[in-house]
Scaffold this motif. Structure first.
Motif, PDB file in Angstrom:
ATOM      1  N   PRO A 112     -39.590   3.635  19.865  1.00 47.64           N
ATOM      2  CA  PRO A 112     -40.380   4.753  20.364  1.00 47.64           C
ATOM      3  C   PRO A 112     -40.995   4.486  21.705  1.00 47.64           C
ATOM      4  O   PRO A 112     -41.379   3.385  22.155  1.00 47.64           O
ATOM      5  CB  PRO A 112     -41.659   4.763  19.086  1.00 47.64           C
ATOM      6  N   VAL A 113     -41.283   5.844  22.424  1.00 47.07           N
ATOM      7  CA  VAL A 113     -41.863   5.699  23.586  1.00 47.07           C
ATOM      8  C   VAL A 113     -43.072   6.782  23.747  1.00 47.07           C
ATOM      9  O   VAL A 113     -42.991   7.711  23.309  1.00 47.07           O
ATOM     10  CB  VAL A 113     -40.996   5.995  24.599  1.00 47.07           C
ATOM     11  N   SER A 114     -44.246   6.275  24.253  1.00 43.73           N
ATOM     12  CA  SER A 114     -45.310   7.180  24.356  1.00 43.73           C
ATOM     13  C   SER A 114     -44.942   8.066  25.723  1.00 43.73           C
ATOM     14  O   SER A 114     -44.296   7.674  26.592  1.00 43.73           O
ATOM     15  CB  SER A 114     -46.701   6.401  24.789  1.00 43.73           C
ATOM     16  N   ARG A 115     -45.443   9.296  25.369  1.00 41.88           N
ATOM     17  CA  ARG A 115     -45.418  10.389  26.452  1.00 41.88           C
ATOM     18  C   ARG A 115     -45.684   9.661  27.578  1.00 41.88           C
ATOM     19  O   ARG A 115     -45.094  10.050  28.623  1.00 41.88           O
ATOM     20  CB  ARG A 115     -46.234  11.581  26.112  1.00 41.88           C
ATOM     21  N   ASN A 116     -46.688   9.048  28.056  1.00 42.59           N
ATOM     22  CA  ASN A 116     -47.079   8.455  29.360  1.00 42.59           C
ATOM     23  C   ASN A 116     -46.210   7.185  29.889  1.00 42.59           C
ATOM     24  O   ASN A 116     -46.276   7.067  30.845  1.00 42.59           O
ATOM     25  CB  ASN A 116     -48.550   8.249  29.359  1.00 42.59           C
ATOM     26  N   ALA A 117     -45.350   6.887  29.086  1.00 42.75           N
ATOM     27  CA  ALA A 117     -44.623   5.718  29.364  1.00 42.75           C
ATOM     28  C   ALA A 117     -42.992   6.152  29.584  1.00 42.75           C
ATOM     29  O   ALA A 117     -42.089   5.195  29.785  1.00 42.75           O
ATOM     30  CB  ALA A 117     -44.644   4.606  28.426  1.00 42.75           C
ATOM     31  N   GLY A 144     -33.789   8.900  31.468  1.00 43.56           N
ATOM     32  CA  GLY A 144     -32.751   8.499  30.190  1.00 43.56           C
ATOM     33  C   GLY A 144     -33.448   8.473  28.875  1.00 43.56           C
ATOM     34  O   GLY A 144     -32.654   8.222  27.788  1.00 43.56           O
ATOM     35  N   ASP A 145     -34.683   8.672  28.569  1.00 50.17           N
ATOM     36  CA  ASP A 145     -35.395   8.577  27.238  1.00 50.17           C
ATOM     37  C   ASP A 145     -35.121   9.899  26.726  1.00 50.17           C
ATOM     38  O   ASP A 145     -35.173  10.875  27.382  1.00 50.17           O
ATOM     39  CB  ASP A 145     -36.803   8.371  27.224  1.00 50.17           C
ATOM     40  N   LEU A 146     -34.924   9.930  25.338  1.00 49.37           N
ATOM     41  CA  LEU A 146     -34.708  11.012  24.589  1.00 49.37           C
ATOM     42  C   LEU A 146     -36.274  11.737  24.412  1.00 49.37           C
ATOM     43  O   LEU A 146     -37.027  10.839  23.894  1.00 49.37           O
ATOM     44  CB  LEU A 146     -34.207  10.854  23.412  1.00 49.37           C
ATOM     45  N   VAL A 147     -36.324  12.933  24.282  1.00 54.11           N
ATOM     46  CA  VAL A 147     -37.681  13.729  24.106  1.00 54.11           C
ATOM     47  C   VAL A 147     -37.320  14.777  22.966  1.00 54.11           C
ATOM     48  O   VAL A 147     -36.424  15.406  23.177  1.00 54.11           O
ATOM     49  CB  VAL A 147     -38.331  14.196  25.451  1.00 54.11           C
ATOM     50  N   PHE A 148     -38.209  14.675  22.011  1.00 57.18           N
ATOM     51  CA  PHE A 148     -37.811  15.522  20.739  1.00 57.18           C
ATOM     52  C   PHE A 148     -38.989  16.317  20.864  1.00 57.18           C
ATOM     53  O   PHE A 148     -40.336  16.167  21.126  1.00 57.18           O
ATOM     54  CB  PHE A 148     -37.764  14.860  19.685  1.00 57.18           C
ATOM     55  N   SER A 152     -42.063  13.577  19.797  1.00 55.71           N
ATOM     56  CA  SER A 152     -41.930  12.335  20.246  1.00 55.71           C
ATOM     57  C   SER A 152     -40.962  11.963  21.167  1.00 55.71           C
ATOM     58  O   SER A 152     -40.079  12.918  21.707  1.00 55.71           O
ATOM     59  CB  SER A 152     -41.540  11.418  18.910  1.00 55.71           C
ATOM     60  N   ALA A 153     -40.737  10.667  21.506  1.00 57.75           N
ATOM     61  CA  ALA A 153     -39.855  10.228  22.467  1.00 57.75           C
ATOM     62  C   ALA A 153     -39.195   8.921  21.905  1.00 57.75           C
ATOM     63  O   ALA A 153     -39.767   8.090  21.470  1.00 57.75           O
ATOM     64  CB  ALA A 153     -40.403  10.156  23.891  1.00 57.75           C
ATOM     65  N   ARG A 154     -37.966   8.587  22.423  1.00 59.06           N
ATOM     66  CA  ARG A 154     -37.327   7.388  22.053  1.00 59.06           C
ATOM     67  C   ARG A 154     -36.372   6.806  23.132  1.00 59.06           C
ATOM     68  O   ARG A 154     -35.998   7.483  24.072  1.00 59.06           O
ATOM     69  CB  ARG A 154     -36.227   7.538  20.829  1.00 59.06           C
TER      70      ARG A 154
END
Length: 175
Positions: free
Chosen positions: A117-122, A126-130, A170-172
């Protein structure tokens, strides 16, 4: 059960090998595919998108993901499309990550459970955003407040403002 196939150690640069080992250790299914972006795309782009190009990704795998997804710009959205001529949202992400050697399911909801998991501000390129609850849309963050995605029927793969997308879920990070 997840199957992990690792390439021979001499076949990839050290940084990519390390990323693949890390992903395999996290339980992400990997398969050694060439890191080549499909040619084509080049669809319509706005001045705002042209003024804010994708930021450099933190890893070569993430850069491959971003480059591959951007190469699909202008190709039509088709439900269940996984390329090379048309895509739906999860088909686009599946294709982009496959170019970096990461196997994803063809489902935004299933993709939302993979990686870290990745926070929105990080967010990093290349990160997936859902989006939405339950998850029903996915895109790839490309930096500078932008994402590439296949939005909906009647539209094409394009770059959009991440901050203007409704329903962030969320983001991953996988690469």
């Amino acid at each position: 059960m997840t199957t992990t196939r690792m390439p021979r150690s001499g076949s990839l640069p050290a940084v990519r090998r390390a990323a693949l080992v890390l992903l395999a250790g996290a339980g992400v299914a990997l398969s050694p595919l060439p890191a080549q972006a499909a040619a084509g795309g080049g669809g319509p782009s706005s001045a705002a998108v042209a003024a804010a190009p994708a930021a450099a990704a933190a890893s070569s795998a993430a850069q491959t993901v971003v480059s591959t997804a951007l190469a699909q710009k202008g190709k039509p959205y088709v439900w269940a499309g996984a390329g090379p001529n048309s895509y739906d949202c999860s088909g686009l992400t599946q294709r982009a990550f496959a170019a970096a050697g990461v196997k994803l399911p063809h489902s935004s909801r299933m993709q939302s459970k993979m990686g870290a998991p990745v926070s929105r501000n990080a967010l990093r390129p290349g990160d997936l955003v859902f989006f939405y609850n339950p998850v029903s849309h996915v895109g790839i963050y490309i930096g500078n407040g932008q994402m590439v995605h296949a939005p909906r029927a009647g539209d094409v793969v394009k770059v959009s403002s991440f901050d203007r997308m409704p329903g962030f879920h969320s983001a991953r990070r996988l690469a």
